[in-house]
Design a protein around this motif. Sequence first.
Motif, PDB file in Angstrom:
ATOM      1  N   ARG A   1      13.245   1.791  -7.104  1.00 26.07           N
ATOM      2  CA  ARG A   1      13.908   1.259  -5.904  1.00 26.07           C
ATOM      3  C   ARG A   1      12.874   0.990  -4.807  1.00 26.07           C
ATOM      4  O   ARG A   1      12.890  -0.051  -4.156  1.00 26.07           O
ATOM      5  N   VAL A   2      11.941   1.926  -4.614  1.00 22.92           N
ATOM      6  CA  VAL A   2      10.879   1.740  -3.611  1.00 22.92           C
ATOM      7  C   VAL A   2      10.014   0.539  -3.980  1.00 22.92           C
ATOM      8  O   VAL A   2       9.689  -0.294  -3.117  1.00 22.92           O
TER       9      VAL A   2
ATOM     10  N   HIS B   1       3.141   8.386  -8.999  1.00 23.19           N
ATOM     11  CA  HIS B   1       4.134   7.989 -10.005  1.00 23.19           C
ATOM     12  C   HIS B   1       4.410   6.487  -9.931  1.00 23.19           C
ATOM     13  O   HIS B   1       4.504   5.816 -10.961  1.00 23.19           O
ATOM     14  N   ARG B   2       4.529   5.972  -8.719  1.00 21.28           N
ATOM     15  CA  ARG B   2       4.783   4.526  -8.574  1.00 21.28           C
ATOM     16  C   ARG B   2       3.583   3.727  -9.054  1.00 21.28           C
ATOM     17  O   ARG B   2       3.733   2.689  -9.692  1.00 21.28           O
ATOM     18  N   PHE B   3       2.386   4.216  -8.770  1.00 28.52           N
ATOM     19  CA  PHE B   3       1.183   3.541  -9.255  1.00 28.52           C
ATOM     20  C   PHE B   3       1.178   3.504 -10.780  1.00 28.52           C
ATOM     21  O   PHE B   3       0.881   2.478 -11.387  1.00 28.52           O
ATOM     22  N   ARG B   4       1.533   4.627 -11.403  1.00 27.64           N
ATOM     23  CA  ARG B   4       1.577   4.682 -12.867  1.00 27.64           C
ATOM     24  C   ARG B   4       2.649   3.753 -13.427  1.00 27.64           C
ATOM     25  O   ARG B   4       2.457   3.144 -14.481  1.00 27.64           O
ATOM     26  N   ILE B   5       3.772   3.630 -12.723  1.00 27.77           N
ATOM     27  CA  ILE B   5       4.825   2.705 -13.160  1.00 27.77           C
ATOM     28  C   ILE B   5       4.303   1.272 -13.121  1.00 27.77           C
ATOM     29  O   ILE B   5       4.497   0.498 -14.065  1.00 27.77           O
TER      30      ILE B   5
ATOM     31  N   PHE C   1       0.824  -1.204   0.000  1.00 30.29           N
ATOM     32  CA  PHE C   1       0.000   0.000   0.000  1.00 30.29           C
ATOM     33  C   PHE C   1       0.862   1.259   0.000  1.00 30.29           C
ATOM     34  O   PHE C   1       0.579   2.207  -0.729  1.00 30.29           O
ATOM     35  N   ALA C   2       1.907   1.265   0.815  1.00 32.09           N
ATOM     36  CA  ALA C   2       2.785   2.437   0.896  1.00 32.09           C
ATOM     37  C   ALA C   2       3.446   2.701  -0.455  1.00 32.09           C
ATOM     38  O   ALA C   2       3.517   3.845  -0.908  1.00 32.09           O
ATOM     39  N   ALA C   3       3.905   1.644  -1.103  1.00 36.41           N
ATOM     40  CA  ALA C   3       4.565   1.804  -2.401  1.00 36.41           C
ATOM     41  C   ALA C   3       3.592   2.302  -3.457  1.00 36.41           C
ATOM     42  O   ALA C   3       3.938   3.154  -4.286  1.00 36.41           O
ATOM     43  N   LEU C   4       2.375   1.812  -3.444  1.00 37.43           N
ATOM     44  CA  LEU C   4       1.388   2.199  -4.458  1.00 37.43           C
ATOM     45  C   LEU C   4       0.703   3.530  -4.161  1.00 37.43           C
ATOM     46  O   LEU C   4      -0.015   4.052  -5.017  1.00 37.43           O
ATOM     47  N   SER C   5       0.928   4.067  -2.970  1.00 37.71           N
ATOM     48  CA  SER C   5       0.254   5.318  -2.601  1.00 37.71           C
ATOM     49  C   SER C   5       0.769   6.517  -3.388  1.00 37.71           C
ATOM     50  O   SER C   5       0.061   7.509  -3.527  1.00 37.71           O
TER      51      SER C   5
END
Length: 112
Positions: free
Chosen positions: A46-47, A12-16, A5-9
């Motif tokens: 990296r995250v 930009h990471r969600f779009r990746i 959840f933290a990573a997808l919050s």
Amino acid sequence: MIETFAALSDPHRFRIVELLRSGPRAVNDIGERLRLHQPQVSKHLRVLKEAGLVDVQPRAQQRLYELRAQPLRELHEWLERYHQLWDARFEAMDELLEELQQEEKPHGRSKK
């Protein structure tokens, strides 16, 4: 689960992650498609890697990033439990509404 959840919050990471659904991609390709600079993309990857959402495959001069299915499956299973809970609650609410509608009918109200 919390790491996922933290990573997808981050948007930009969600779009990746959404971009990687179609297959592995190099950092430069991700940056071009999402209009991000290479250092930004690398930081976000990296995250995502630390959260277990992506794997890295070295290919010649590049590193290809691809999604890992397991954390996403775990997230889906966790969310599914809540989906079932809410479905049960909505069904109970539907039954109550039907009951209330049936109680209103016998009072002789006519429709005009």
